[in-house]
Design a protein around this motif. Structure first.
Motif, PDB file in Angstrom:
ATOM      1  N   GLU A 187       0.701  -1.262  -0.053  1.00 18.61           N
ATOM      2  CA  GLU A 187      -0.090  -0.081  -0.026  1.00 18.61           C
ATOM      3  C   GLU A 187       0.978   1.320   0.033  1.00 18.61           C
ATOM      4  O   GLU A 187       0.644   2.227  -0.678  1.00 18.61           O
ATOM      5  N   LYS A 188       2.028   1.207   0.865  1.00 13.71           N
ATOM      6  CA  LYS A 188       2.899   2.342   0.804  1.00 13.71           C
ATOM      7  C   LYS A 188       3.550   2.555  -0.423  1.00 13.71           C
ATOM      8  O   LYS A 188       3.688   3.553  -1.189  1.00 13.71           O
ATOM      9  N   THR A 209       0.657   4.189  -3.029  1.00 17.86           N
ATOM     10  CA  THR A 209       0.396   5.352  -2.485  1.00 17.86           C
ATOM     11  C   THR A 209       1.333   6.353  -3.098  1.00 17.86           C
ATOM     12  O   THR A 209       0.985   7.435  -3.526  1.00 17.86           O
ATOM     13  N   GLY A 269      -0.844   8.006  -5.537  1.00 16.11           N
ATOM     14  CA  GLY A 269      -1.646   8.787  -4.373  1.00 16.11           C
ATOM     15  C   GLY A 269      -2.658   7.955  -3.709  1.00 16.11           C
ATOM     16  O   GLY A 269      -2.505   6.622  -3.652  1.00 16.11           O
ATOM     17  N   VAL A 270      -3.242   8.896  -2.648  1.00 13.49           N
ATOM     18  CA  VAL A 270      -4.070   7.795  -1.712  1.00 13.49           C
ATOM     19  C   VAL A 270      -5.044   7.197  -2.315  1.00 13.49           C
ATOM     20  O   VAL A 270      -5.697   7.728  -3.354  1.00 13.49           O
ATOM     21  N   ALA A 271      -5.377   6.121  -1.837  1.00  8.78           N
ATOM     22  CA  ALA A 271      -6.503   5.018  -2.483  1.00  8.78           C
ATOM     23  C   ALA A 271      -7.912   6.197  -2.375  1.00  8.78           C
ATOM     24  O   ALA A 271      -8.116   6.920  -1.307  1.00  8.78           O
ATOM     25  N   GLY A 280     -11.307   3.073   0.408  1.00 10.21           N
ATOM     26  CA  GLY A 280     -10.871   2.222   1.224  1.00 10.21           C
ATOM     27  C   GLY A 280     -11.522   0.975   1.617  1.00 10.21           C
ATOM     28  O   GLY A 280     -12.725   1.006   1.261  1.00 10.21           O
ATOM     29  N   THR A 311     -10.056  -2.241  -1.673  1.00  2.76           N
ATOM     30  CA  THR A 311      -9.397  -1.044  -2.038  1.00  2.76           C
ATOM     31  C   THR A 311      -9.204  -0.619  -3.362  1.00  2.76           C
ATOM     32  O   THR A 311      -8.900  -1.453  -4.110  1.00  2.76           O
ATOM     33  N   PHE A 336      -7.478   2.066  -5.839  1.00 10.28           N
ATOM     34  CA  PHE A 336      -6.503   3.273  -6.388  1.00 10.28           C
ATOM     35  C   PHE A 336      -6.593   3.720  -7.821  1.00 10.28           C
ATOM     36  O   PHE A 336      -7.017   2.863  -8.576  1.00 10.28           O
ATOM     37  N   LYS A 351      -5.375   6.696 -11.033  1.00  4.59           N
ATOM     38  CA  LYS A 351      -4.569   7.836 -11.346  1.00  4.59           C
ATOM     39  C   LYS A 351      -4.792   8.244 -12.729  1.00  4.59           C
ATOM     40  O   LYS A 351      -4.673   7.266 -13.396  1.00  4.59           O
TER      41      LYS A 351
END
Length: 111
Positions: free
Chosen positions: A38-39, A42, A46-48, A51, A75, A77, A79
């Motif tokens: 997840e890190k 992100t 960017g942030v999910a 969640g 979850t 994500f 972009k």
């Protein structure tokens, strides 16, 4: 961007490689590595936008429909860029030991 995600994922301790193409990737991770995964996501995406334990929006459902959809416990994500988007879904298994990652390159305008 999808290529970068795949390259970084392949350096991690995978449970299973299911499908890897230029436009789609499906891999299974051990949950012990979920924070690291997840890190990394992100940092790239960017942030999910959705969640776990959150109800997906209609747009979330439409964008993910061709890849199995998105449920409350998963979850998402996303972009967007000029000519498309990259989406990544994390699907936790019921065994609480594994998570499937589905990543896709969507070409063209998305909703």
């Amino acid at each position: 961007m999808l290529k970068e995600i795949i390259e970084k994922c392949l350096k991690m301790d995978l449970y299973e490689k299911r499908d890897i193409t230029d436009e789609y990737c499906e891999l299974v991770f051990h949950n012990k590595d979920k924070n690291e995964l997840e890190k990394m996501l992100t940092g790239i995406l960017g942030v999910a936008i959705k969640g776990p334990n959150l109800k997906p929006t209609k747009q979330d459902a439409l964008v993910t429909k061709n890849y199995g959809g998105i449920n409350n416990n998963q979850t998402l994500f996303k972009k967007e860029f000029e000519d498309g988007a990259v989406i990544v879904m994390l699907w936790p298994w019921q065994d609480d030991a594994h998570t499937t990652l589905k990543a896709a390159l969507i070409k063209g305008k998305i909703l």
